[in-house]
Motif scaffolding. Structure first.
Motif, short mmCIF file in Angstrom:
data_model
loop_
_atom_site.label_atom_id
_atom_site.label_comp_id
_atom_site.label_asym_id
_atom_site.label_seq_id
_atom_site.Cartn_x
_atom_site.Cartn_y
_atom_site.Cartn_z
N PHE A 1 10.72 -2.77 -6.49
CA PHE A 1 10.62 -1.59 -7.35
C PHE A 1 9.66 -1.84 -8.50
O PHE A 1 9.81 -2.81 -9.23
CB PHE A 1 12.01 -1.26 -7.92
CG PHE A 1 13.05 -1.07 -6.84
CD1 PHE A 1 13.36 0.20 -6.36
CD2 PHE A 1 13.71 -2.16 -6.29
CE1 PHE A 1 14.30 0.36 -5.35
CE2 PHE A 1 14.66 -2.01 -5.27
CZ PHE A 1 14.95 -0.74 -4.81
N ARG A 2 8.66 -0.97 -8.61
CA ARG A 2 7.74 -1.08 -9.75
C ARG A 2 7.40 0.33 -10.19
O ARG A 2 7.01 1.16 -9.36
CB ARG A 2 6.45 -1.81 -9.35
CG ARG A 2 6.68 -3.25 -8.98
CD ARG A 2 5.36 -3.96 -8.69
NE ARG A 2 5.61 -5.23 -8.01
CZ ARG A 2 4.68 -6.05 -7.55
NH1 ARG A 2 3.40 -5.74 -7.70
NH2 ARG A 2 5.00 -7.17 -6.96
N ARG A 3 7.47 0.57 -11.50
CA ARG A 3 7.17 1.92 -11.99
C ARG A 3 5.68 2.04 -12.25
O ARG A 3 5.22 1.91 -13.38
CB ARG A 3 7.99 2.24 -13.24
CG ARG A 3 8.12 3.73 -13.43
CD ARG A 3 8.99 4.09 -14.61
NE ARG A 3 9.24 5.52 -14.66
CZ ARG A 3 8.33 6.43 -14.95
NH1 ARG A 3 7.09 6.05 -15.23
NH2 ARG A 3 8.63 7.72 -14.95
N GLU A 4 4.93 2.28 -11.14
CA GLU A 4 3.49 2.43 -11.25
C GLU A 4 3.13 3.88 -11.00
O GLU A 4 3.99 4.67 -10.63
CB GLU A 4 2.80 1.60 -10.16
CG GLU A 4 3.20 0.15 -10.16
CD GLU A 4 2.31 -0.67 -9.25
OE1 GLU A 4 1.12 -0.79 -9.59
OE2 GLU A 4 2.79 -1.16 -8.23
N ARG A 5 1.83 4.21 -11.12
CA ARG A 5 1.43 5.58 -10.81
C ARG A 5 1.41 5.74 -9.28
O ARG A 5 0.66 5.06 -8.60
CB ARG A 5 0.04 5.87 -11.38
CG ARG A 5 -0.31 7.35 -11.42
CD ARG A 5 -1.56 7.58 -12.24
NE ARG A 5 -2.76 7.05 -11.58
CZ ARG A 5 -3.40 7.62 -10.57
NH1 ARG A 5 -2.96 8.77 -10.08
NH2 ARG A 5 -4.47 7.07 -10.03
N VAL B 1 -7.47 -14.06 -9.15
CA VAL B 1 -6.46 -14.70 -10.01
C VAL B 1 -5.04 -14.21 -9.72
O VAL B 1 -4.09 -14.93 -9.87
CB VAL B 1 -6.76 -14.55 -11.51
CG1 VAL B 1 -8.02 -15.30 -11.85
CG2 VAL B 1 -6.83 -13.11 -11.91
N ARG B 2 -4.87 -12.97 -9.34
CA ARG B 2 -3.56 -12.38 -9.05
C ARG B 2 -2.72 -12.17 -10.31
O ARG B 2 -2.91 -12.81 -11.32
CB ARG B 2 -2.79 -13.16 -8.00
CG ARG B 2 -3.69 -13.42 -6.79
CD ARG B 2 -3.07 -13.61 -5.48
NE ARG B 2 -1.65 -13.46 -5.40
CZ ARG B 2 -1.03 -12.29 -5.24
NH1 ARG B 2 -1.74 -11.19 -5.15
NH2 ARG B 2 0.25 -12.24 -5.15
N GLY B 3 -1.79 -11.23 -10.18
CA GLY B 3 -1.14 -10.71 -11.38
C GLY B 3 0.13 -11.38 -11.86
O GLY B 3 0.85 -10.81 -12.68
N SER C 1 -6.42 -1.91 -1.48
CA SER C 1 -7.04 -2.92 -0.61
C SER C 1 -6.19 -4.16 -0.32
O SER C 1 -6.34 -4.76 0.72
CB SER C 1 -8.40 -3.30 -1.17
OG SER C 1 -8.21 -3.99 -2.37
N ALA C 2 -5.31 -4.56 -1.24
CA ALA C 2 -4.57 -5.81 -1.00
C ALA C 2 -3.37 -5.56 -0.12
O ALA C 2 -2.51 -4.74 -0.45
CB ALA C 2 -4.13 -6.43 -2.31
N VAL C 3 -3.32 -6.25 1.01
CA VAL C 3 -2.20 -6.01 1.92
C VAL C 3 -1.23 -7.19 1.93
O VAL C 3 -0.07 -7.06 2.35
CB VAL C 3 -2.71 -5.60 3.31
CG1 VAL C 3 -3.44 -6.73 4.00
CG2 VAL C 3 -1.61 -5.09 4.20
#
Ligand code: ATP
Ligand code: MG
Length: 418
Positions: free
Chosen positions: A110-114, A255-257, A277-279
């Protein structure tokens, strides 16, 4: 009517097939590589994620679903799985019995992104983690396993980006070099990057803003700053991948988040238009087990974006895969009886054959064949019965051939096995 929450979605029966297929292929490959499944809670104490992912990351700063429960304890719907797997490895003292563990888990995050295509507030990941193995060979093996899964699923339009993020010994030097490089050109960076230049300067390297992208072009390169041990480790991974013909591209800007990564870091990217793009992404996190109160055990893992993977596969299927093998369009009672016998015989021998059961016109039967996405269509009418042969039409190539009625079943079976 009460609607679902924005960014959440239903996975409907008509779409579940790909999810189930991916899951079963992943499980069988992972188990061949020695992994066991682990199932974990979807809610954890908030501090687990703050401490592991890092306070100055997008996830912790702005994406977590954190709330106080009825007793006021801060809990969070997990935004990723690695922290929970590590917590479980420590809490259940798995290391005491056997420190080398290979675990996988599949489930919602779960992430509250757009919300947008490929980006949801509840999404699914397939995670694999290895504990207790320091050798660079395992880094290569994890990538072999991931590449094998993508190949098996026929997801071929991907590139594996590879980098090393060093370790607590050498990363501070690179950090300092980055800060020194950006300080004089700070005004060229976006607001977010200006803010994080002192807290998390590595993130500037993978900022998507065009101005930041330009500003980082000549920035210092992390692989120039690796200590001897990190360098040896990295080149050993690279050599092993090459010797096994596992395709990858060096990407010194990757670098990744999440803060917990050390050394080998990778991301699988697709070029599918419109998709995020990142799968899949992952890497080593040799310090995390210790940081969360466990023993000093190295670890490496990855997370596959299940939703994005399913979308790629579904897009590919729409373009190419027919959903049935043959549609028999029959006209008149005699032909209908013949067609019925044929489809039953074909169905019993594993061939997806369909017909129309309600005496529709040829035109509407052809429309039905189109809807079913039939690979072949055969038309059976009075003439065909009299002539003893039918036309078998390949709907993709538009090739037509005449086959004898007596030979019909055999011809269709031959096509299927060809
Ligand atoms: P992105 O840069 O796309 O935000 P990320 O670096 O935040 O990805 P990770 O934390 O590495 O993603 O998660 C691993 C994978 O999970 C990603 O590569 C992606 O495929 C998938 N993923 C991440 N966030 C979402 C989301 N909100 N919806 C769907 N899939 C996601
Ligand atoms: Mg993200």
């Amino acid at each position: 009517m009460i609607q679902k929450i924005k960014g959440f979605k239903d996975i409907l029966p008509e779409d579940i097939g790909i999810w189930q297929k991916v899951e079963s292929v992943a499980k069988s490959i992972f188990e061949n590589f020695g992994f066991s499944e682990i199932r974990l809670p979807v809610i954890e104490r908030s501090e687990l994620f703050k401490k592991s992912i890092g306070e100055n990351t997008d996830i912790v700063e702005k994406e977590m679903y954190t709330f106080a429960d009825r007793k006021g304890e801060l809990i969070t719907l997990r935004p990723e799985a690695t922290a929970s797997v590590v917590r479980s490895y420590i809490q259940n003292k798995m290391y005491a019995k056997e420190p080398e563990r290979k675990l996988y888990t599949i489930g919602p995050m779960f992430r509250r992104e757009r919300p947008q295509k490929g980006r949801y507030r509840q999404f699914y990941q397939i995670n694999a983690e290895v504990f207790g193995i320091k050798s660079p060979l395992i880094d290569a093996q994890i990538l072999l396993m991931l590449t094998t899964l993508f190949e098996k699923l026929e997801v071929l339009d991907t590139v594996t980006h590879l980098n090393s993020l060093g370790c607590p010994k050498c990363r501070p030097d690179f950090r300092k070099a980055l800060i020194d490089f950006f300080k004089p050109v700070l005004s060229e960076l976006c607001k977010d990057c200006i803010r994080r230049i002192n807290t998390n300067p590595l993130r500037v390297l993978d900022c998507k803003c065009p101005s930041c992208k330009k500003a980082v072009e000549n920035a210092p390169i992390i692989t120039d700053y690796l200590c001897d041990e990190c360098e040896t480790h990295f080149f050993s991974v690279v050599d092993t991948l090459k010797s096994q013909n596992i395709p990858f591209e060096l990407d010194t800007k990757l670098v990744r988040g999440l803060d917990y990564y050390t050394r080998t870091t990778f991301e699988i990217q697709t070029s599918l238009p419109g998709a995020q793009s990142a799968v899949a992404g992952g890497g080593r996190y040799d310090e995390l087990v210790k940081m969360l109160g466990g023993p000093d055990q190295p670890a490496i893992g990855f997370a596959i974006g299940f939703d994005r993977l399913v979308e790629i596969i579904a897009a590919g299927q729409k373009q190419q895969e027919p959903s049935i093998d043959i549609f028999i369009a029959a006209l008149g009672e005699k032909s209908n009886k013949m067609a019925y016998k044929w489809i039953c015989e074909l169905n019993l021998s594993g061939i997806k054959a369909e017909m129309d059961f309600s005496d529709k016109s040829l035109k509407s039967q052809m429309r039905k064949a189109g809807k079913l996405n039939a690979m072949y269509v055969a038309i059976m009418g009075e003439n065909e019965l009299n002539n003893g042969s039918v036309v078998l039409r390949n709907m993709k190539t538009k090739n037509q051939e005449l086959v004898l009625i007596d030979n019909f079943i055999k011809s269709v079976k031959d096509k299927k096995t060809a």
